[in-house]
Design an enzyme around this catalytic site. Structure first.
Site, PDB file in Angstrom:
ATOM      1  N   ASP A  37      -0.464  -8.643 -10.455  1.00  0.00           N
ATOM      2  CA  ASP A  37       0.986  -7.749 -10.789  1.00  0.00           C
ATOM      3  C   ASP A  37       1.131  -6.701  -9.644  1.00  0.00           C
ATOM      4  O   ASP A  37      -0.023  -5.633  -9.816  1.00  0.00           O
ATOM      5  CB  ASP A  37       0.738  -7.342 -12.069  1.00  0.00           C
ATOM      6  CG  ASP A  37       2.172  -6.632 -12.454  1.00  0.00           C
ATOM      7  OD1 ASP A  37       2.886  -6.545 -11.636  1.00  0.00           O
ATOM      8  OD2 ASP A  37       2.045  -5.696 -13.208  1.00  0.00           O
TER       9      ASP A  37
ATOM     10  N   ASN B 152       3.353  -4.548  -8.979  1.00  0.00           N
ATOM     11  CA  ASN B 152       4.226  -3.445  -9.348  1.00  0.00           C
ATOM     12  C   ASN B 152       4.144  -3.025 -10.933  1.00  0.00           C
ATOM     13  O   ASN B 152       4.933  -1.988 -11.245  1.00  0.00           O
ATOM     14  CB  ASN B 152       5.761  -3.561  -8.864  1.00  0.00           C
ATOM     15  CG  ASN B 152       6.249  -4.539  -9.911  1.00  0.00           C
ATOM     16  OD1 ASN B 152       5.461  -5.535 -10.482  1.00  0.00           O
ATOM     17  ND2 ASN B 152       7.466  -5.130  -9.829  1.00  0.00           N
TER      18      ASN B 152
ATOM     19  N   ASP C 287       4.587  -3.911 -13.771  1.00  0.00           N
ATOM     20  CA  ASP C 287       5.500  -4.328 -15.071  1.00  0.00           C
ATOM     21  C   ASP C 287       4.824  -5.309 -15.609  1.00  0.00           C
ATOM     22  O   ASP C 287       5.478  -5.783 -16.749  1.00  0.00           O
ATOM     23  CB  ASP C 287       7.028  -4.966 -14.423  1.00  0.00           C
ATOM     24  CG  ASP C 287       6.809  -6.075 -13.841  1.00  0.00           C
ATOM     25  OD1 ASP C 287       5.500  -6.655 -13.427  1.00  0.00           O
ATOM     26  OD2 ASP C 287       7.997  -6.520 -13.343  1.00  0.00           O
TER      27      ASP C 287
ATOM     28  N   ASP D  28       3.376 -11.349  -9.617  1.00  0.00           N
ATOM     29  CA  ASP D  28       4.605 -11.519  -8.761  1.00  0.00           C
ATOM     30  C   ASP D  28       4.210 -12.120  -7.297  1.00  0.00           C
ATOM     31  O   ASP D  28       2.830 -12.103  -7.170  1.00  0.00           O
ATOM     32  CB  ASP D  28       5.335 -10.273  -8.763  1.00  0.00           C
ATOM     33  CG  ASP D  28       4.372  -9.160  -8.423  1.00  0.00           C
ATOM     34  OD1 ASP D  28       3.722  -9.010  -7.581  1.00  0.00           O
ATOM     35  OD2 ASP D  28       4.515  -8.108  -9.307  1.00  0.00           O
TER      36      ASP D  28
ATOM     37  N   ASP E 294       6.889 -25.968  -6.176  1.00  0.00           N
ATOM     38  CA  ASP E 294       6.822 -26.823  -7.586  1.00  0.00           C
ATOM     39  C   ASP E 294       8.304 -27.420  -7.566  1.00  0.00           C
ATOM     40  O   ASP E 294       9.450 -26.503  -7.700  1.00  0.00           O
ATOM     41  CB  ASP E 294       6.391 -26.005  -8.864  1.00  0.00           C
ATOM     42  CG  ASP E 294       5.807 -26.884  -9.749  1.00  0.00           C
ATOM     43  OD1 ASP E 294       6.337 -27.978 -10.289  1.00  0.00           O
ATOM     44  OD2 ASP E 294       4.978 -26.453 -10.442  1.00  0.00           O
TER      45      ASP E 294
ATOM     46  N   ASP F 214       7.274 -32.082 -10.250  1.00  0.00           N
ATOM     47  CA  ASP F 214       7.143 -31.918 -11.742  1.00  0.00           C
ATOM     48  C   ASP F 214       7.650 -33.234 -12.424  1.00  0.00           C
ATOM     49  O   ASP F 214       8.831 -33.507 -12.011  1.00  0.00           O
ATOM     50  CB  ASP F 214       7.612 -30.843 -12.135  1.00  0.00           C
ATOM     51  CG  ASP F 214       7.607 -30.343 -13.604  1.00  0.00           C
ATOM     52  OD1 ASP F 214       6.761 -30.050 -14.033  1.00  0.00           O
ATOM     53  OD2 ASP F 214       8.629 -30.493 -14.473  1.00  0.00           O
TER      54      ASP F 214
ATOM     55  N   GLU G  22       3.252 -35.305 -10.424  1.00  0.00           N
ATOM     56  CA  GLU G  22       2.633 -35.172 -11.650  1.00  0.00           C
ATOM     57  C   GLU G  22       2.970 -36.619 -12.341  1.00  0.00           C
ATOM     58  O   GLU G  22       3.938 -36.767 -12.752  1.00  0.00           O
ATOM     59  CB  GLU G  22       3.410 -34.144 -12.601  1.00  0.00           C
ATOM     60  CG  GLU G  22       2.671 -33.807 -13.906  1.00  0.00           C
ATOM     61  CD  GLU G  22       3.270 -33.062 -14.798  1.00  0.00           C
ATOM     62  OE1 GLU G  22       2.870 -32.402 -15.833  1.00  0.00           O
ATOM     63  OE2 GLU G  22       4.771 -32.918 -14.661  1.00  0.00           O
TER      64      GLU G  22
ATOM     65  N   HIS H  31      -1.852 -25.492 -15.701  1.00  0.00           N
ATOM     66  CA  HIS H  31      -1.277 -24.714 -16.579  1.00  0.00           C
ATOM     67  C   HIS H  31      -0.919 -25.294 -18.025  1.00  0.00           C
ATOM     68  O   HIS H  31      -0.404 -24.523 -18.608  1.00  0.00           O
ATOM     69  CB  HIS H  31      -0.067 -23.833 -16.041  1.00  0.00           C
ATOM     70  CG  HIS H  31       0.750 -24.934 -15.574  1.00  0.00           C
ATOM     71  ND1 HIS H  31       0.785 -25.845 -14.797  1.00  0.00           N
ATOM     72  CD2 HIS H  31       2.098 -25.429 -16.163  1.00  0.00           C
ATOM     73  CE1 HIS H  31       1.617 -26.811 -14.653  1.00  0.00           C
ATOM     74  NE2 HIS H  31       2.608 -26.446 -15.374  1.00  0.00           N
ATOM     75  N   ASP H  32      -1.071 -26.606 -18.171  1.00  0.00           N
ATOM     76  CA  ASP H  32      -0.670 -27.342 -19.381  1.00  0.00           C
ATOM     77  C   ASP H  32      -1.822 -27.562 -20.169  1.00  0.00           C
ATOM     78  O   ASP H  32      -1.804 -28.325 -21.091  1.00  0.00           O
ATOM     79  CB  ASP H  32       0.165 -28.536 -19.077  1.00  0.00           C
ATOM     80  CG  ASP H  32       1.354 -28.421 -18.335  1.00  0.00           C
ATOM     81  OD1 ASP H  32       1.971 -27.174 -18.708  1.00  0.00           O
ATOM     82  OD2 ASP H  32       1.771 -29.034 -17.547  1.00  0.00           O
TER      83      ASP H  32
HETATM   84  C1  GLC Z   1       5.287 -30.442 -16.398  1.00  0.00           C
HETATM   85  C2  GLC Z   1       4.798 -28.787 -16.365  1.00  0.00           C
HETATM   86  C3  GLC Z   1       5.125 -28.370 -17.698  1.00  0.00           C
HETATM   87  C4  GLC Z   1       6.570 -28.244 -18.166  1.00  0.00           C
HETATM   88  C5  GLC Z   1       7.099 -29.598 -18.090  1.00  0.00           C
HETATM   89  C6  GLC Z   1       8.558 -29.472 -18.323  1.00  0.00           C
HETATM   90  O1  GLC Z   1       4.774 -31.051 -17.430  1.00  0.00           O
HETATM   91  O2  GLC Z   1       3.619 -28.874 -15.911  1.00  0.00           O
HETATM   92  O3  GLC Z   1       4.461 -26.999 -17.756  1.00  0.00           O
HETATM   93  O4  GLC Z   1       6.566 -27.600 -19.613  1.00  0.00           O
HETATM   94  O5  GLC Z   1       6.935 -30.197 -17.075  1.00  0.00           O
HETATM   95  O6  GLC Z   1       9.122 -29.217 -17.063  1.00  0.00           O
HETATM   96 CA    CA Z   2       5.261  -7.680 -11.410  1.00  0.00          CA
END
Ligand code: GLC
Ligand code: CA
Length: 555
Positions: free
Chosen positions: A23, A25, A27, A31, A100, A201, A256, A329-330
């Site tokens: 981060d 700034n 908040d 970013d 992405d 994605d 993906e 991240h999933d």
């Molecule tokens: C992909 C992303 C996931 C998102 C899903 C819907 O699986 O990795 O984070 O929730 O698509 O866009």
């Molecule tokens: Ca920020």
């Protein structure tokens, strides 16, 4: 346009989840300027590609995976100028940016969808899937991936629209040529800004099969939508068209690819495949039970894991490339997934890293993985941020599971657990922000943080750095990046061992995926190039591997 055809071949990639990266700034939200500030760090790590999870304009229902404008940056992350600046700063380090590409669906706040709802006669109606309800019910029994019907009613009408994910993420109608053209415009726009390509994605969902009918698979009377809309027949046409677009720019793309059959690797990620590589989830999600609610059965074995890994590697080798990963991240943190809690330490962490990073394909490191970050523990559901966490928690409570157990499941399974800010130092908020972080931090940042690991002679960070160097700029780069993969099946099913071969050169990878001492038979005195211990014990037939010991041996 880039000259070298496979410019990405000797890269290691790094996934940035911008909200939790840095981060700039204060908040409380990471970013784009924060990414720019930390580029020297990424350069020091040695990575050559960054995949940035979505930073486009978005209502943030799904943390940016719900896009309302593909040509603008959401103000919480910065501006278009910032991202242009990021791309040019990256060039200085010879790092390429992957955006992405989220085009299975848009946000319901996207102007196309707004128009489609407001004005049924507008051309945008056909950008999405609208269908009439049947007897006051949705058009069919499809269950969305995030739970509940995949159809949402337009208030005051008998019309419904399709959403495979949240109801705020209406699915785009790829049958409509105009929609596909819009997608290609998005690709043009970003490629022209000088990015290296895309992580694509949810791409296996873009074709829907409305003719297929299946009975409910659950008490809710619904049937999992992936049966009708994942790698559905006819998807080939859309993917080939998309590929032409990518090829024009010599873009590097990673699809993906949930649920793709290994027999289709060559079609998806072969020399002439739709993508350069695919994320394939079969091995990584070994601990996921069949049902999507959060049961916890951790009954997998190393042998099962190894078998899947090897099977998929061999299939990919027949003409395809997998992108290698253990986290994103999933998912949850790989240490919590693959290593029993009491055994999470330097050795198991480094073994896991070596085990996957020496396989065939481009390795991806998810932010924080390079210092061995672990799952965050939430004490209360109110600390969670992802809606799927809440939905699944409620399902557990409804099943009669008590709150404490339900929270344990949350901590074992939810996506929030891997989305907490990365630990830059042992300062307040782990040096991530001076403001109020948007989500709780993992408690162990005083012990596990980047500053400490950079100062340490021997740390997980240093280990990752070494493995990256091996792939990107060592005498073994060719073997590791272009070589063949060959299993080395040991009787001891806790050992994962394989060869990498290129021309006359050969490396043997040996990983003791266990807290026990394991025998590894080897009769000649080869040179051990890499060892996560300072010692290597021998017995008459070979090596006696320490708990989680791993080696690279040159042959
Ligand atoms: C992909 C992303 C996931 C998102 C899903 C819907 O699986 O990795 O984070 O929730 O698509 O866009
Ligand atoms: Ca920020």
């Amino acid at each position: 346009m880039m000259l070298e055809k496979k410019w990405w071949e000797k890269s290691v990639a790094y996934q940035i989840y911008p909200k939790s990266f840095f981060d700039s700034n204060n908040d409380g939200i990471g970013d784009i300027c924060g990414i720019i500030e930390k580029l020297p760090y990424l350069n020091e790590l040695g990575i050559k590609i960054i995949w940035i999870s979505p930073v486009y304009k978005s209502p943030m229902k799904d943390n940016g995976y719900d896009i309302s404008n593909y040509f603008e940056i959401d103000s919480q992350f910065g501006s278009l100028e910032d991202i242009k600046n990021l791309i040019s700063q990256c060039n200085k380090y010879d790092i390429k940016v992957l955006m992405d590409l989220v085009v299975n669906h848009t946000s319901d706040k996207h102007e196309w969808f707004q128009e489609a709802v407001k004005n049924p006669l507008s051309k945008y109606r056909n950008y999405y899937y609208f269908k009439k309800g049947v007897n006051g019910k949705p058009p069919n029994n499809w269950r969305s991936i995030f739970g509940g019907s995949a159809w949402e009613n337009i208030e005051g009408t008998n019309e419904y629209y399709l959403h495979l994910f949240y109801k705020e993420q209406p699915d785009l109608n790829w049958e409509n040529e105009e929609v596909r053209k819009e997608v290609y415009n998005i690709i043009d726009f970003w490629m022209k800004l000088g990015i290296g390509g895309f992580r694509v994605d949810a791409i296996t969902h873009i074709k829907k099969n409305f003719n297929k009918i299946l009975p409910p698979d659950n008490e809710d009377g619904l049937c999992d939508v992936v049966n009708f809309a994942r790698n559905a027949e006819g998807i080939e046409k859309f993917l080939s068209e998309l590929k032409e677009k990518f090829d024009y720019y010599n873009a590097y793309t990673v699809g993906e690819a949930q649920g793709i059959d290994e027999n289709r690797f060559s079609e998806y990620c072969g020399e002439n495949g739709y993508f350069s590589e695919v994320f394939d989830f079969e091995a990584v999600e070994i601990d996921l039970p069949e049902s999507c609610t959060w049961e916890y059965d951790n009954k997998w074995t190393v042998k099962e894991f190894r078998d899947i890994l090897f099977k998929r590697q061999l299939k990919a080798q027949d003409g395809g490339m997998q992108a290698l990963f253990l986290e994103n991240h999933d998912e949850i943190r790989c240490l919590n997934r693959f290593i029993p809690k009491e055994n999470i330490n330097y050795y198991s962490t480094t073994m896991l890293a070596l085990m996957y990073m020496m396989l065939r394909g481009t390795p991806y490191i998810y932010q924080g993985q390079e210092i061995g970050m672990t799952n965050c523990n939430f004490d209360d559901i109110s600390q969670c941020r992802d809606e799927t966490t809440y939905t699944n928690y409620q399902i557990l409570l409804k099943k009669g599971i008590d709150k404490k157990t339900a929270m344990e499941r949350v901590n074992q399974r939810c996506r929030d657990t891997i989305r907490t800010p990365i630990h830059w130092s042992d300062n307040k908020n782990a040096g991530f922000t001076n403001g109020e972080p948007w989500i709780k931090l993992c408690e162990n940042y005083k012990e596990i943080n980047i500053k400490k690991q950079i100062e340490d002679k021997k740390s997980v960070f240093k280990w990752y750095q070494k493995l990256i160097e091996l792939r990107t700029k060592s005498k073994y780069s060719d073997i590791l990046c272009k070589g063949n993969f060959k299993p080395n099946i040991c009787d001891n099913s806790n050992i994962i061992s394989y060869f990498r071969e290129y021309e006359i050169k050969k490396l043997l990878i040996v990983c003791n995926f266990s807290s026990n001492i394991s025998e590894f038979e080897i009769n000649e005195n080869y040179k051990v190039e890499i060892n996560n211990y300072d010692i290597l014990n021998k017995y008459e037939n070979g090596y006696l591997l320490n708990p989680y010991q791993c080696l690279i041996i040159s042959i």
